[in-house]
Each structure stands twice: as C-alpha cells, then as structure tokens.
Design a protein around this motif. Sequence first.
Motif, PDB file in Angstrom:
ATOM      1  N   GLN A  13       0.839  -1.187   0.000  1.00  0.00           N
ATOM      2  CA  GLN A  13       0.000   0.000   0.000  1.00  0.00           C
ATOM      3  C   GLN A  13       0.882   1.248   0.000  1.00  0.00           C
ATOM      4  O   GLN A  13       1.905   1.284   0.681  1.00  0.00           O
ATOM      5  N   PRO A  14       0.522   2.274  -0.760  1.00  0.00           N
ATOM      6  CA  PRO A  14       1.335   3.488  -0.806  1.00  0.00           C
ATOM      7  C   PRO A  14       1.353   4.190   0.540  1.00  0.00           C
ATOM      8  O   PRO A  14       0.380   4.150   1.296  1.00  0.00           O
ATOM      9  N   LEU A  15       2.465   4.841   0.848  1.00  0.00           N
ATOM     10  CA  LEU A  15       2.614   5.523   2.125  1.00  0.00           C
ATOM     11  C   LEU A  15       2.011   6.924   2.058  1.00  0.00           C
ATOM     12  O   LEU A  15       2.656   7.925   2.340  1.00  0.00           O
ATOM     13  N   ALA A  16       0.748   6.997   1.671  1.00  0.00           N
ATOM     14  CA  ALA A  16       0.050   8.274   1.594  1.00  0.00           C
ATOM     15  C   ALA A  16      -0.573   8.601   2.947  1.00  0.00           C
ATOM     16  O   ALA A  16      -0.762   7.731   3.787  1.00  0.00           O
ATOM     17  N   VAL A  17      -0.879   9.865   3.121  1.00  0.00           N
ATOM     18  CA  VAL A  17      -1.517  10.288   4.362  1.00  0.00           C
ATOM     19  C   VAL A  17      -2.955   9.798   4.375  1.00  0.00           C
ATOM     20  O   VAL A  17      -3.657   9.864   3.371  1.00  0.00           O
ATOM     21  N   GLY A  18      -3.409   9.313   5.526  1.00  0.00           N
ATOM     22  CA  GLY A  18      -4.800   8.889   5.663  1.00  0.00           C
ATOM     23  C   GLY A  18      -5.011   7.428   5.322  1.00  0.00           C
ATOM     24  O   GLY A  18      -4.078   6.671   5.072  1.00  0.00           O
ATOM     25  N   GLU A  19      -6.299   7.037   5.343  1.00  0.00           N
ATOM     26  CA  GLU A  19      -6.665   5.653   5.081  1.00  0.00           C
ATOM     27  C   GLU A  19      -6.509   5.301   3.610  1.00  0.00           C
ATOM     28  O   GLU A  19      -6.661   6.161   2.740  1.00  0.00           O
ATOM     29  N   PRO A  20      -6.193   4.025   3.319  1.00  0.00           N
ATOM     30  CA  PRO A  20      -6.271   3.587   1.921  1.00  0.00           C
ATOM     31  C   PRO A  20      -7.685   3.821   1.397  1.00  0.00           C
ATOM     32  O   PRO A  20      -8.637   3.910   2.175  1.00  0.00           O
ATOM     33  N   ARG A  21      -7.849   3.897   0.109  1.00  0.00           N
ATOM     34  CA  ARG A  21      -9.153   4.237  -0.474  1.00  0.00           C
ATOM     35  C   ARG A  21     -10.070   3.014  -0.515  1.00  0.00           C
ATOM     36  O   ARG A  21     -10.361   2.462  -1.574  1.00  0.00           O
ATOM     37  N   TYR A  22     -10.496   2.608   0.681  1.00  0.00           N
ATOM     38  CA  TYR A  22     -11.402   1.467   0.807  1.00  0.00           C
ATOM     39  C   TYR A  22     -12.792   1.830   0.291  1.00  0.00           C
ATOM     40  O   TYR A  22     -13.245   2.973   0.412  1.00  0.00           O
ATOM     41  N   THR A  23     -13.494   0.824  -0.242  1.00  0.00           N
ATOM     42  CA  THR A  23     -14.884   0.962  -0.657  1.00  0.00           C
ATOM     43  C   THR A  23     -15.662  -0.230  -0.118  1.00  0.00           C
ATOM     44  O   THR A  23     -15.087  -1.139   0.509  1.00  0.00           O
ATOM     45  N   ALA A  24     -16.966  -0.264  -0.361  1.00  0.00           N
ATOM     46  CA  ALA A  24     -17.826  -1.319   0.173  1.00  0.00           C
ATOM     47  C   ALA A  24     -17.335  -2.738  -0.151  1.00  0.00           C
ATOM     48  O   ALA A  24     -17.369  -3.613   0.721  1.00  0.00           O
TER      49      ALA A  24
END
Length: 238
Positions: A13-24
């Motif tokens: 997973q990329p080390l971006a700020v915030g949560e990964p872009r999870y969906t339903a």
Amino acid sequence: MAFYGDLFRLAGQPLAVGEPRYTAPDVSDGFETELLFAWWKAAAEVDSTVVPPGADTLARTPRSVQAALRALSRSRFFSGLALRALVGALKQTSRYLLDIEVRAAARKRVLSEIGDDTQVVVAHSLGSVVAYEALCSAPGHNVRALVTLGSPLGVRMIFDRLSPAPTPLGVWPGGDDMAWTNVADHGDVVALVKDLRPWFGPKVEGVAVHNGARAHDATAYLTDTRVGSAIAGGLGVR
C-alpha cells in the motif's frame, strides 16, 4: 504514548496520508460484516435519522453492506467520516484480532511504553483492547489505574477473541488493588456495551458521559472532568 497505526497498513500500500481508499467491496465476509451490522443496529437505536436494518438485509449480501455503509454515513455518529475511514476502522479491528503478528507487534509497542514508574494507562477505542491484553501479558506490573474510553471490550465478537481467553469472565488486567474505570457515551456506537461489569467483574467502575455529536471522539472523552478524576485517582492526586 504508544503508536502502532503503521502495523495495519498492508504490504504494497502506498505511504500516503490517511486511510487507503477502501470501498464497500473491501468489507470482508465474516467478522467485518458482522461488526458493521452491529454498528448499524446500534446507530439506529440512538439516532432516529438512521433507518434500521430490515429483514431484507439480514442475508449480509454485498448490496446490504452498501446499505449499511450508506446508513452509517448519514448518522450523527459517523457524520463527516469518509467511507474509506469507516471501512478502515472495521479492517483495523479485524486485523488486530485475526492477525497474530499484528496483534503481537501492537501489544509489544504498548508494553515498551509501560515502565516501572507507569501508574496510569489511558486507552481509547480499539486501543483499549490492545492495552487490556498488554497489561494481562505483564503480570506484576505497577499500573494503579486503567482508564478505558469508548471501549468495545464488551462486544461479544471481540470479548470472545480476547487473549487470555475469558473463563468465563475476562481476566483482571492487574493486581487486586488496580482500579479500572470504563467511560462510555450513550451514543457511542463503537462502545456497544457500556457496562463491562458482567464481562470483567464488579470491580470495573462505569462512568457515563455525554460528548454530544462527538460521541466517540477521544478529545471529547479526555476533556470530561470525570475522566480527569479517574486519572488523578491513579496518580494519587486529589
């Protein structure tokens, strides 16, 4: 202050700020779906604007998961919380309880911050589960007070997975003279079970607070005078 949030990030997973872009579709069958529906049911009980789960959603289908997330996103409790953060909370809880390596690493980090001079441990939300298990794994520690805020420790699907396992009550996480204060807001959906005494014994002191629309917010809990009193008591301050 123990930090272990990075442990929940999956490899790649990329080390971006915030949560990964999870969906339903990222909500897994089993534990995550069951916890999601428990939150939905609890939110509907304390918020009249939330449509309760109906008979047509009991099959826990992908469509019903979307309905649950949609209903929760419109509730006062989860208002303003991005869908990816909501799904992320589900996935953090499941990973801690179901991934042995993540669980051990999180507990180790908490224990590394608890020294011989530590008198009070304050833990919020899933952190209360980590702190509870960490203290149980360190017999003879000198902690005089455990203060849990918005804790899901009494949720059956979490309680049954605790380590050490309940027999049938949960193990007391300290010495006989350690005080445990559990603080919960009536509208806190994560703290589904407000009274922990049936689960851990009569020595747990329950405190009810009112955080308004920020029912599960750690800052709202920490600024309540009754939480301050519980911490001061553990420090021997009057």
